[in-house]
Design a protein around this motif. Sequence first.
Motif, PDB file in Angstrom:
ATOM      1  N   UNK A 334       0.844  -1.194   0.000  1.00  0.00           N
ATOM      2  CA  UNK A 334       0.000   0.000   0.000  1.00  0.00           C
ATOM      3  C   UNK A 334       0.886   1.254   0.000  1.00  0.00           C
ATOM      4  N   UNK A 335       0.917   1.951  -1.119  1.00  0.00           N
ATOM      5  CA  UNK A 335       1.822   3.092  -1.239  1.00  0.00           C
ATOM      6  C   UNK A 335       1.248   4.356  -0.613  1.00  0.00           C
ATOM      7  N   UNK A 336      -0.058   4.595  -0.782  1.00  0.00           N
ATOM      8  CA  UNK A 336      -0.656   5.795  -0.216  1.00  0.00           C
ATOM      9  C   UNK A 336      -0.642   5.787   1.297  1.00  0.00           C
ATOM     10  N   UNK A 337      -1.073   4.683   1.890  1.00  0.00           N
ATOM     11  CA  UNK A 337      -1.074   4.567   3.336  1.00  0.00           C
ATOM     12  C   UNK A 337       0.325   4.663   3.921  1.00  0.00           C
ATOM     13  N   UNK A 338       1.299   4.123   3.198  1.00  0.00           N
ATOM     14  CA  UNK A 338       2.688   4.205   3.656  1.00  0.00           C
ATOM     15  C   UNK A 338       3.174   5.652   3.660  1.00  0.00           C
ATOM     16  N   UNK A 339       2.817   6.406   2.631  1.00  0.00           N
ATOM     17  CA  UNK A 339       3.207   7.819   2.575  1.00  0.00           C
ATOM     18  C   UNK A 339       2.638   8.595   3.759  1.00  0.00           C
TER      19      UNK A 339
END
Length: 475
Positions: A334-339
């Motif tokens: 999950x790229x958005x949540x990681x950001x």
Amino acid sequence: MHFSSYMPTLILHRNSKKLNLNRDSQTINITNILHHIIMQTKSLNLLATAAIALAPWSCSQPNGEINYAHEIANNALMDSVDAMARQIIRQGFNAGDGYGEVWIRDYNTFIELSMEELPDSAVRHNLNVFWHFQGETGDIVDGFIPAEKAVVSDIGYKYRYSKTMPQYAAHKNTVETDQEASLIQAIYQYVNKSGNHDYLNTEINGKKVIDRMEWALQYLFTEKYNELYGLIIGATTADWGDVQPEHPWGVEIDKNSHLTIDIYDNAMLMIALNNFIELTKDSEKAKFWSEKRDQLKQNIRRHLWDSSNHKFIPHIYLDKSPFPADFDENKIYYQGGTAVAILADILTPEEVANANERMLENMAKAHAQTIGLTMYPTYPAGYFQNVGMYPYGYQNGGDWTWFGARMIHALVKYDMIPQAYNELQPMLQRVVENKGFYEWYTPAGEPMGSGTFRGEAGVLFKANALLRNWAAQNK
């Protein structure tokens, strides 16, 4: 053509404003290389990759170092996108031309730019409307729309009305749990930028704004809090998305929903807690909520962070998963949540650097243009009943600058300036090429959704501002 044969060796220094380049003795004409790429391929993905790799060459000094402060201060692309962003923000507060509503999760990402382009009274009014619709237990709605434009149907939004704001109708996508945190973050940005701390004492229906903010936090820690894990819950969605797999539309929790815990909701809460603690003048409340925040961070690290795979677990299911038993969901990054988690200070500097490398790898594997890719790999076809949630469609692997640029914010925060600057460029370039701020993009770069998506304008404007602030301090 083998592009790798033209690639210089890049040595990145996180804590430096310069980038060392090791070149071999061969003379490399970058302009000719780019021309050759353009003539040989129509792949925007390759062009984006080239832009990221070759951007540092545009202003090398005689000693082979790149002065990023100079690069940033003289970037015409950033100037163009800023001007375009200001223009669409002047047109209103709704999320974009495909939306009639003012959404708090969107407004939270362009309120600072709105403050520069629109009257202060209008900015505050759109914040206050959300307080007028605050629920009986402190919850916050997703958005509001002029009442005469609200379409009531059995399959549409279930509207909420306010006696003190009868001109509007509001709704809430209950599958997501970011509304309360988004409003608190928006208030923080407003007060921090305007210096108007008196706003916090504004009374709305007999309750001060600062007290309403705390009420919203209390709602999350009572009605959305899971005691076993010490984290807040929501329904199953794709990372930060607000569409669940069990319905063709899928925005409201019902008997078919699968309740779960994810990183996005909890990271948003972490940021909101940081914001509230900074704003409150009550030392006892600051201490109370600081303890809540610290425990939340510990629980995020304990239950959601997969240290062996250096990633966040997509979901902790409270009962069972809506997906087939043989589906390994933890393969999805999950790229958005990681950001958002990085912005919430949940990861270490080393983990942040690793996350950025992973995002770039995922971008390449998906043949996407930017790190705005929501996730990799995607959920397989048919896993969501909503027809728009096909692989690399909408929130299931679409490329969203709305979150990709937040990773740029995070990279600047961690002083990873070369990465932030270079990874931002393809996001800016496609805005200019497509003459608008589109909601999301396919891996091939096809613009989709609203063409005046204000959330994208807001996060790009902020990314540019953060880089310019850094450049001004590192001349």
